[in-house]
Design an enzyme around this catalytic site. Structure first.
Site, PDB file in Angstrom:
ATOM      1  N   GLU A   1     -28.041  -2.960 -42.021  1.00 22.03           N
ATOM      2  CA  GLU A   1     -29.500  -2.833 -42.060  1.00 22.03           C
ATOM      3  C   GLU A   1     -30.057  -1.839 -41.056  1.00 22.03           C
ATOM      4  OE1 GLU A   1     -28.641  -6.174 -39.152  1.00 22.03           O
ATOM      5  OE2 GLU A   1     -27.817  -5.464 -41.061  1.00 22.03           O
TER       6      GLU A   1
ATOM      7  N   ASP B   1     -34.681 -13.043 -43.170  1.00 24.49           N
ATOM      8  CA  ASP B   1     -33.477 -12.610 -42.447  1.00 24.49           C
ATOM      9  C   ASP B   1     -33.791 -12.157 -41.026  1.00 24.49           C
ATOM     10  OD1 ASP B   1     -31.210 -13.002 -44.009  1.00 24.49           O
ATOM     11  OD2 ASP B   1     -31.567 -11.225 -45.207  1.00 24.49           O
TER      12      ASP B   1
ATOM     13  N   ARG C   1     -21.515 -12.419 -53.863  1.00 24.67           N
ATOM     14  CA  ARG C   1     -21.208 -11.004 -53.681  1.00 24.67           C
ATOM     15  C   ARG C   1     -19.886 -10.836 -52.922  1.00 24.67           C
ATOM     16  NH1 ARG C   1     -26.680  -9.134 -50.784  1.00 24.67           N
ATOM     17  NH2 ARG C   1     -26.467 -11.275 -49.996  1.00 24.67           N
TER      18      ARG C   1
ATOM     19  N   HIS D   1     -28.437  -8.867 -39.205  1.00 26.87           N
ATOM     20  CA  HIS D   1     -29.760  -9.481 -38.994  1.00 26.87           C
ATOM     21  C   HIS D   1     -29.768 -10.329 -37.719  1.00 26.87           C
ATOM     22  CE1 HIS D   1     -31.192  -8.015 -42.823  1.00 26.87           C
ATOM     23  NE2 HIS D   1     -30.195  -8.597 -43.458  1.00 26.87           N
TER      24      HIS D   1
ATOM     25  N   TYR E   1     -24.283  -7.019 -43.190  1.00 26.81           N
ATOM     26  CA  TYR E   1     -25.676  -7.313 -42.864  1.00 26.81           C
ATOM     27  C   TYR E   1     -25.654  -8.344 -41.741  1.00 26.81           C
ATOM     28  CZ  TYR E   1     -27.342  -5.052 -47.162  1.00 26.81           C
ATOM     29  OH  TYR E   1     -27.633  -4.144 -48.143  1.00 26.81           O
TER      30      TYR E   1
END
Length: 370
Positions: free
Chosen positions: A118, A269, A15, A96, A94
Site C-alpha cells: 500500500e 484497514d 486470494r 496496513h 498489504y
C-alpha cells in the site's frame, strides 16, 4: 532467494499472492518457490498447477515461513504468524500497520523487514493499492444494496429509483481510487450519488466525467454533517497513504441518520474514517448495529472475489516482488525509489514516516540502514 507463499488465514480470504504464472517468473529468474498446500484453491488453481510451474508444495505454514527468505503474501500477518518473524526475513504484503500496533511490535521486536504493497509509490500514485481499492469501492455498493433491503436488515430501499419513487442517496466520503470505484458503480445503478473531498481539482475531474449524475461537495464539517444526515448508504473511502485515517464522520453525525441506513467503511484497514466503527468485522459476521445504523467494516472485502482479485493483484505486484527477490530489499530500495517508499519497518526501526507518526514516533532515515 527462497520465496515463500503461505495460504492466507483470514476469514474467507481466498486470494493468493502469486498465480502459477507468477511462480514461473520467479523460477526462471533462478529463485526457489515454496507454496503451502491448497494456497491457490480459492482461485481454482490446485497444487499440481504450482508444481508444474516449478514450485515446491509443502503441507504447513510453518514449513513455508521457516524455510523462506522472502514471504510474499496478500494480507498482513496475523497473531498466529508473528512467531515466524525474524531479522533475516522480508515480508511483502498489504501491511496496513498504522492501525495494528500488535503487528508493528512483532516486526520491531523481531527485526524483520516489512514492505507494504500500500505504500509502494510510482509518480505520486499507489499502483499496488489501486486494484484492491477499486474492488473495495465497487463491492461497497453491491454489499450496501443488499444491506438496505429488509432481508439485509435495512430500511427496505432500492438503490435505483422507480417511476414515481426517488432513488436512494449514496454518500461517498473520499474521491480517490476506492471512492471512484464506488461512484462508478452507484451512478451506473442509478442511485443519487454525492461525493465529498478536500481536493477541489479532483472534484472537478469527477464532475467532468459524471456531469449531473454526480453531486460534488467540498468536504468540511458542515457539508459532511449535512450529507451524512440524508444518506441511505454512506461509504467511507478516505486514504492517508501509510497513515491512520482521520475520523471524518463523527458519532453525532451517525446518530442523525435514519434508522436502517447503512455505513460501509472501506478505510477500516487504516483505522477507519467513521467514529462509530472502531474495529474490523469479517465476512462471516460482516455487520453490527449501532444507533439503529448498520455498520459494515470488513477489512478484506476483495477476499471473496478471489480469482479476479488475485490476477489483478498479481499483475501489479509481481514485478516488484521479483526485483526485491533478485536484489535483496536493500539494493532494490537503493535502485528503485518506489520500493524504498514501500519499506515500512526494518531492523527494529520505523522507516515510513506515516507509520511512525501513527504511534507518536520518529522514523529513521532509510539511507542510514541501507
Amino acid at each position: 532467494m527462497i520465496i515463500g507463499i503461505p495460504k492466507e488465514v483470514r476469514d474467507q480470504e481466498y486470494r493468493v499472492s502469486a498465480s502459477p504464472n507468477s511462480v514461473e517468473e520467479f523460477i526462471k529468474a533462478g529463485h526457489e518457490v515454496i507454496v503451502q498446500k491448497d494456497a491457490g484453491i480459492g482461485i481454482g488453481r490446485d497444487d499440481a498447477s504450482y508444481r508444474r510451474a516449478g514450485a515446491v508444495v509443502v503441507d504447513t505454514a510453518e514449513e513455508v515461513w521457516t524455510n523462506a527468505d522472502f514471504i510474499y503474501k496478500v494480507k498482513d500477518p496475523v497473531e498466529s504468524e508473528f512467531k515466524y518473524l525474524n531479522e533475516k526475513l522480508t515480508v511483502f504484503a498489504y501491511l496496513h500497520l498504522a492501525a495494528n500496533k500488535a503487528l508493528v511490535d512483532a516486526f520491531l521486536n523481531s527485526g524483520a523487514t516489512g514492505i507494504g504493497f500500500e505504500t509502494i509509490e510510482v509518480n505520486g500514485k499507489l499502483p499496488l493499492l489501486k486494484p484492491m481499492s477499486e474492488i473495495g469501492g465497487c463491492m461497497a455498493i453491491q454489499e450496501g444494496a443488499f444491506l438496505l433491503t429488509k432481508a439485509g436488515g435495512g430500511k427496505g430501499k432500492l438503490l435505483q429509483g422507480l417511476p414515481g419513487v426517488e432513488p436512494s442517496h449514496v454518500v461517498i466520503v473520499g474521491g480517490g481510487v476506492a471512492g471512484t470505484g464506488a461512484i462508478r458503480t452507484a451512478v451506473g445503478i442509478g442511485a443519487r450519488v454525492s461525493v465529498l473531498d478536500i481536493d477541489v481539482e479532483r472534484l472537478a475531474q469527477l464532475a467532468d466525467i459524471y456531469g449531473s449524475r454526480l453531486e460534488t461537495v467540498y468536504s468540511n464539517e458542515y457539508n459532511v454533517r449535512k450529507a451524512v444526515k440524508s444518506a441511505d448508504l454512506l461509504v467511507g473511502a478516505v486514504l492517508v497513504p501509510g497513515g491512520r485515517t482521520p475520523k471524518v464522520v463523527s458519532e453525532e453525525m451517525v446518530k442523525s441518520m435514519e434508522p436502517g441506513s447503512v455505513i460501509i467503511d472501506i478505510a477500516i484497514d487504516q483505522g477507519g474514517c467513521v467514529e462509530t466503527i472502531d474495529k474490523p468485522t469479517t465476512h462471516t459476521k460482516p455487520t453490527y448495529l449501532k444507533h439503529g445504523i448498520i455498520h459494515y467494516a470488513v477489512s478484506n472485502i476483495p477476499g471473496t472475489i478471489s480469482r479476479s482479485a488475485t490476477y489483478a493483484l498479481s499483475n501489479v505486484t509481481t514485478r516488484f516482488a521479483l526485483e526485491i527477490a533478485n536484489k535483496g530489499w536493500r539494493q532494490a530500495a537503493i535502485d528503485n525509489p518506489s520500493i524504498a517508499k514501500g519499506i515500512n519497518l526494518a531492523e527494529g526501526k520505523y522507516v515510513h514516516p506515516a507509520v511512525a507518526s501513527a504511534f507518536g514516533q520518529e522514523a529513521v532515515d532509510l539511507n542510514s540502514i541501507l
